[in-house]
Design an enzyme around this catalytic site. Structure first.
Site, PDB file in Angstrom:
ATOM      1  N   HIS A 189       0.718  -1.178  -0.013  1.00  0.00           N
ATOM      2  CA  HIS A 189      -0.172  -0.175  -0.107  1.00  0.00           C
ATOM      3  C   HIS A 189       0.852   1.305   0.535  1.00  0.00           C
ATOM      4  O   HIS A 189       0.564   1.572   1.032  1.00  0.00           O
ATOM      5  CB  HIS A 189      -0.922  -0.054   1.154  1.00  0.00           C
ATOM      6  CG  HIS A 189      -1.755   0.821   1.020  1.00  0.00           C
ATOM      7  ND1 HIS A 189      -1.753   2.159   1.228  1.00  0.00           N
ATOM      8  CD2 HIS A 189      -3.470  -0.129   1.682  1.00  0.00           C
ATOM      9  CE1 HIS A 189      -2.867   2.033   0.809  1.00  0.00           C
ATOM     10  NE2 HIS A 189      -3.813   1.690   1.494  1.00  0.00           N
ATOM     11  N   GLU A 296      -1.063   1.321  -5.648  1.00  0.00           N
ATOM     12  CA  GLU A 296      -0.352  -0.096  -4.914  1.00  0.00           C
ATOM     13  C   GLU A 296       0.059  -1.242  -5.926  1.00  0.00           C
ATOM     14  O   GLU A 296      -0.987  -2.150  -6.401  1.00  0.00           O
ATOM     15  CB  GLU A 296      -1.226  -0.255  -3.805  1.00  0.00           C
ATOM     16  CG  GLU A 296      -1.828   1.006  -3.011  1.00  0.00           C
ATOM     17  CD  GLU A 296      -3.052   1.331  -2.365  1.00  0.00           C
ATOM     18  OE1 GLU A 296      -3.410   0.198  -1.271  1.00  0.00           O
ATOM     19  OE2 GLU A 296      -3.444   1.994  -2.046  1.00  0.00           O
TER      20      GLU A 296
END
Length: 322
Positions: A189, A296
């Site tokens: 992330h 991500e």
């Protein structure tokens, strides 16, 4: 003066050790940092194995970290590179992970630091370390009782963070150490630091299928031929048409800032909360959404299945500049 034909020759200078990467464990053994001889650095919390800083040789920060991010192991970190496993978001319809909190337990568990390894650049004039790899481990024995109860599977994770002179590589190895098969999702992330979201575009996602999680109901569509720009709240799961090996490039003001190449991570999530950031207690400053974009790498569309004893591996390579 008397000539001495057999006088001893001068000793050759003894070469010193080549410059080495410096590793430091600090904050009551809760953080690991590494600095290359050329100045690049990275810092990782053992809580979540979360990367909270990545700087180039000039000391310029590449990752965005909220000013209100909790770094005391009380909450998942807002910013840097949190690690998602074994579920992306929540999955109430997937029985095996339905009881887990959002994004699973990897980002809220304490990992073990397993050590480092380095490599020397053959083209380097000083022969010093050109990269350093830091390895972190998480297994069933590291989990709290609530996580073990919610996800009662034998597993082992090895997460490697490799700092180089030109970029950063993160890779994860997932192993089923139990007796039965199980499924998982994983994602890195990454919060990239930028100067002005209005000047940012993301290429490499052209004409790619994506799930738009902002629309009601959630929709699936295909992106246009041009780069992606951010003009409002964005939460999309792309399956890039070019595959994992084709770079996804973040540009700002027409200049390439970051390039991401993936291995076995078939999806790319693009996220920016826009003005919704103001309602997030751990997001600061409130206008910080203008200085960050999440791009991500992950395996989050569907599920990866591992039989007993099987292993899965995925990674991303981030390079900076053109």
């Amino acid at each position: 003066m008397v000539d001495r034909p057999k006088k001893p020759s001068a000793l050759s200078a003894t070469p010193g050790l080549a410059p080495q990467a410096q590793i430091n464990i600090s904050h009551s053994n809760s953080r690991v940092s590494a600095v290359l001889p050329t100045g690049e650095s990275v810092e990782i919390l053992l809580y979540g194995a979360t990367i909270i800083s990545w700087k180039d040789a000039q000391g310029n920060e590449k990752l965005w970290l909220s000013e209100k991010a909790k770094l005391d192991a009380s909450k998942a970190v807002r910013g840097g590179i949190p690690l998602v496993f074994p579920v992306f978001g929540t999955a109430p319809d997937h029985e095996a992970t339905s009881k887990l909190p959002q994004h699973g337990f990897a980002r809220t568990s304490r990992w073990e630091f397993l050590g480092k390894s380095t490599s020397e650049s053959s083209s380097s004039t000083d022969g010093g370390d050109s990269s350093v790899k830091l390895d972190f481990g998480l297994s069933t024995s590291n989990l709290d009782e609530a996580s073990k109860k919610a996800w009662p599977h034998g597993f082992g994770l090895i997460y490697s963070v490799t700092l180089g002179r030109e970029g950063l590589t993160t890779s994860i190895v997932v192993r089923n150490e139990g007796d039965t098969a199980w499924e998982f999702q994983t994602l890195m992330h990454t919060y990239f630091r930028i100067n002005d979201i209005a000047a940012v575009s993301v290429s490499g996602l052209e004409q790619s299928s994506y799930i738009d999680k902002v629309t009601v109901p959630i929709s699936t569509t295909t992106s246009p031929a041009g780069p992606v720009t951010i003009t409002g709240k964005t939460d999309r799961v792309y399956t890039p048409a070019g595959g994992p090996g084709a770079p996804v490039v973040i540009s700002e003001g027409g200049q390439n800032k970051f390039s991401i190449i993936r291995d076995n991570m078939n999806e790319v999530v693009v996220w920016n909360p826009w003005v919704d950031a103001k309602s997030m207690a751990d997001f600061a400053p409130a206008e910080g959404y203008k200085n960050m974009i999440c791009v991500e790498a992950g395996a989050v569309k569907g599920w990866q299945k591992l039989e007993a004893g099987e292993t899965w591996e995925g990674s991303q390579v981030i390079t900076t500049g053109n």
